[in-house]
Design a protein around this motif. Structure first.
Motif, mmCIF file in Angstrom:
data_model
loop_
_atom_site.group_PDB
_atom_site.id
_atom_site.type_symbol
_atom_site.label_atom_id
_atom_site.label_comp_id
_atom_site.label_asym_id
_atom_site.label_seq_id
_atom_site.Cartn_x
_atom_site.Cartn_y
_atom_site.Cartn_z
ATOM 1 N N LYS A 110 -5.783 10.264 3.424
ATOM 2 C CA LYS A 110 -7.096 10.961 2.485
ATOM 3 C C LYS A 110 -6.146 10.447 0.626
ATOM 4 O O LYS A 110 -5.785 10.930 0.316
ATOM 5 C CB LYS A 110 -7.304 11.839 3.182
ATOM 6 N N ILE A 111 -7.739 10.537 0.662
ATOM 7 C CA ILE A 111 -8.346 10.030 -0.841
ATOM 8 C C ILE A 111 -8.447 11.373 -0.826
ATOM 9 O O ILE A 111 -10.025 11.740 -0.440
ATOM 10 C CB ILE A 111 -8.659 9.411 -2.122
ATOM 11 N N THR A 112 -8.347 12.351 -1.933
ATOM 12 C CA THR A 112 -8.123 13.736 -2.722
ATOM 13 C C THR A 112 -8.930 14.118 -3.688
ATOM 14 O O THR A 112 -9.435 15.084 -3.699
ATOM 15 C CB THR A 112 -6.555 14.685 -1.936
ATOM 16 N N VAL A 168 -5.651 8.231 -8.726
ATOM 17 C CA VAL A 168 -6.265 7.690 -7.515
ATOM 18 C C VAL A 168 -4.966 9.112 -6.774
ATOM 19 O O VAL A 168 -3.642 8.418 -7.000
ATOM 20 C CB VAL A 168 -6.467 6.921 -6.429
ATOM 21 N N SER A 169 -5.626 10.343 -5.639
ATOM 22 C CA SER A 169 -4.793 10.879 -5.189
ATOM 23 C C SER A 169 -4.531 11.460 -4.078
ATOM 24 O O SER A 169 -5.493 10.652 -3.362
ATOM 25 C CB SER A 169 -4.672 12.539 -5.772
ATOM 26 N N MET A 170 -4.068 10.764 -3.170
ATOM 27 C CA MET A 170 -3.336 10.840 -1.953
ATOM 28 C C MET A 170 -2.602 11.510 -1.078
ATOM 29 O O MET A 170 -1.340 12.238 -1.920
ATOM 30 C CB MET A 170 -3.269 9.368 -0.998
ATOM 31 N N VAL A 193 -10.145 12.023 -8.106
ATOM 32 C CA VAL A 193 -9.340 10.687 -8.696
ATOM 33 C C VAL A 193 -9.780 11.679 -10.413
ATOM 34 O O VAL A 193 -10.249 12.678 -10.817
ATOM 35 C CB VAL A 193 -10.262 9.702 -8.916
ATOM 36 N N GLU A 195 -6.739 1.042 -3.320
ATOM 37 C CA GLU A 195 -6.420 2.469 -3.460
ATOM 38 C C GLU A 195 -6.274 1.970 -5.233
ATOM 39 O O GLU A 195 -6.789 2.646 -6.168
ATOM 40 C CB GLU A 195 -5.699 3.571 -3.241
ATOM 41 N N ILE A 212 -15.239 13.350 -3.055
ATOM 42 C CA ILE A 212 -13.939 13.219 -3.633
ATOM 43 C C ILE A 212 -14.199 13.891 -5.214
ATOM 44 O O ILE A 212 -14.912 13.422 -5.799
ATOM 45 C CB ILE A 212 -12.810 12.486 -3.307
ATOM 46 N N ARG A 240 1.240 -1.007 0.314
ATOM 47 C CA ARG A 240 0.141 0.021 -0.141
ATOM 48 C C ARG A 240 0.814 1.354 0.318
ATOM 49 O O ARG A 240 0.422 1.678 -0.745
ATOM 50 C CB ARG A 240 -1.212 0.002 1.073
#
Length: 137
Positions: A89-91, A83-85, A93, A48, A128, A37
């Motif tokens: 926290k996923i911020t 997918v941005s993190m 797509v 993710e 998001i 991960r």
């Protein structure tokens, strides 16, 4: 309709490991862990990455469905979902779709992809920011 998957985990967060399985068998005791991960170059998957795959698939099918409803055939599409993190926290797509579609302009293709960006089932399930770009060629 209901879709399921199972997760199994053994051990501590950083040293433990898990397996993911789906009834279809596509995931069958597939490895995931803290290392898969959060560290590069480790074999296995992570939530993710699976979210990105699900979103890319859903979005691409939604674009394909819209093109089909317009009577367009000869559809060949490719999507990457990023997918941005930030921290844990996923911020967001970002979806990048390209393809070869006969009989449609870039503006029409972009409009269809913007609709799919907002309305595919995975997009609707996420709270998001989601963005996309479309390229014909």
């Amino acid at each position: 309709m209901k879709r399921t998957a199972t997760a199994h985990w053994s051990g501590t967060l950083k040293e433990g490991k898990g397996e993911l399985t789906t009834p279809s068998g596509i995931l069958n005791n597939s490895n995931y862990s803290f290392k898969t991960r959060f560290e590069e170059g480790v074999s296995g998957t992570n939530p993710e990455e699976l979210l990105a795959a699900a979103h890319a698939g859903c979005f691409t099918m939604a674009v394909g469905a819209a093109l089909t409803q317009k009577g367009i055939t000869g559809i060949d599409l490719h999507t990457e979902a990023a997918v941005s993190m930030e921290g844990l926290k996923i911020t967001g797509v970002h979806l990048t779709i390209s393809g070869s579609v006969a009989g449609i302009s870039q503006d029409e293709f972009s409009a269809i992809t913007k609709d799919a960006e907002k309305n595919c089932l995975i997009s609707q399930a996420l709270s998001i920011p989601i963005t996309s770009e479309a390229k014909l060629g």
